[in-house]
Design an enzyme around this catalytic site. Sequence first.
Site, PDB file in Angstrom:
ATOM      1  N   ASP A 285       0.904  -1.244  -0.021  1.00 53.81           N
ATOM      2  CA  ASP A 285      -0.133   0.058  -0.068  1.00 53.81           C
ATOM      3  C   ASP A 285       0.784   1.430  -0.105  1.00 53.81           C
ATOM      4  OD1 ASP A 285       0.914   0.685   2.645  1.00 53.81           O
ATOM      5  OD2 ASP A 285      -0.677  -0.446   3.429  1.00 53.81           O
ATOM      6  N   ALA A 286       0.196   2.497  -0.078  1.00 52.71           N
ATOM      7  CA  ALA A 286       1.082   3.617  -0.159  1.00 52.71           C
ATOM      8  C   ALA A 286       1.952   4.050   0.958  1.00 52.71           C
ATOM      9  CB  ALA A 286       0.038   4.894  -0.181  1.00 52.71           C
TER      10      ALA A 286
END
Lengths: 147, 147, 147, 147
Positions: free
Chosen positions: C27-28
């Site tokens: 994820d980010a």
Amino acid sequence: MATEAETGDGRAPDHIEPLRVRFSDTDAGGIVHHSNFFRWLEEARLGLLRGIGVSYWTIADSGIHFPVTACSAEFRRSLRSEDQIEIALWLVGRSRARLEFRYEVRLDGSVVATAKTTHALVNDSGRPIRLERDSNLWNRLGELEGD
Amino acid sequence: MATEAETGDGRAPDHIEPLRVRFSDTDAGGIVHHSNFFRWLEEARLGLLRGIGVSYWTIADSGIHFPVTACSAEFRRSLRSEDQIEIALWLVGRSRARLEFRYEVRLDGSVVATAKTTHALVNDSGRPIRLERDSNLWNRLGELEGD
Amino acid sequence: MATEAETGDGRAPDHIEPLRVRFSDTDAGGIVHHSNFFRWLEEARLGLLRGIGVSYWTIADSGIHFPVTACSAEFRRSLRSEDQIEIALWLVGRSRARLEFRYEVRLDGSVVATAKTTHALVNDSGRPIRLERDSNLWNRLGELEGD
Amino acid sequence: MATEAETGDGRAPDHIEPLRVRFSDTDAGGIVHHSNFFRWLEEARLGLLRGIGVSYWTIADSGIHFPVTACSAEFRRSLRSEDQIEIALWLVGRSRARLEFRYEVRLDGSVVATAKTTHALVNDSGRPIRLERDSNLWNRLGELEGD
């Protein structure tokens, strides 16, 4: 049906990535969700890079990224959890600002999907960049095309 | 069944996040994949932060992150695509080094799952940090607990 | 740290599933999203079943399903794309109505996460059922416990 | 840039689906993983069906399914967690055996991506079928095209 031209002019794939379909790749239709094919294509690209000795992380840490700017796929057959598939891919376009790949997703030797992705080259800030002509990455990718 | 103590000592939720189940949240079992509940809990946390005026991005850009160090869930009923659910959450533990939330996932007013997450506070390099006592975030979170 | 009792009383894992972290598992935050650990645990369960000769599909087609009714995990270290991990799992509880597994996610020999899942046995309609005492599945699972 | 012809001959969208980007939609590149756009398009199709009074579940329960047989997308800008987007979609092709949609993903009024999906009509066994000419679904979809 994909022609040879579409999948790399008849030349052998630049890389073949084996992959087992995860249960969580499926949806309530009982088959793999189409979006997940694009996740597998990405694994095949990473496998190609590992194969030519330039890991994703080395490239990313040097400030070079390859976001997908366009992608497409055609699905001939559905896939199920635990299917043991192969992703064949070909680098079919390479410029200093852009890469293009074609793919075949295969199950038991037959093609279940074909796909294509186009990638821009950008820096850490997302701005377009050009690959150095003599960089390791540029040269390694060039060797693939020269097959 | 979750007791009041488990879900915040009977006090009203600190935030309720409405959410529609995506088709891609489901799996070949025909129902939502259990892993996706944890993705919804995260959306509820982000919604809570928005609600108290401290967006995730502001916090992340200031070098503060809250990785999940532990999580658990109990599932009472399955959910399907398009179900319109609500995630109720409570901040149940707050120290300068750690946050703890409890959750209820609700469909049509009944609880379909309960869950809990624990979060460390780390900097951009992933090293443990402590929240400043007078920081905006610390104070805003404190107001929740004081409810 | 997980004690032996927590991870199967010191006995060897009932199955070890090798797995490469996908880029789309991240994820980010730059690391693997915690929800994806639960997707890997599932792959390990499927691998265990393949290993004892009872495939998921055979079981599902015979109208037996094992939905997750509870799950928990503790995360010690984060993981990144392309990490080559192993999921060790143990069947730690077996009754005719319920199964329980414990897991260790390992990278380079060290444990990065521990987890636990509990499963009900239900039929195609989602109603609780009991495994037949002399069924192939019951016997095969029993052999694991008898290790 | 997409022309009017590409996105529905200048006519207003048949449906606009609002959607908030989930944190779990992002990847380690810090932006939304391209595969997730296809998951949003699906939510827009479900929203369209709800809007014309024929829910996905009613259709599926009557033995009609619309698997994606081809899809493509072009990405102009990246998206981040919590972005509040809109998916505009148009039914641009309808026969008794096939449906075709075009999409615009919009953020703050500007188009961040365009896409297209093609769908076959199949029964519960995955065999091609044709929509009945006087069926509710056929007529409702026809009204969209007649806009």
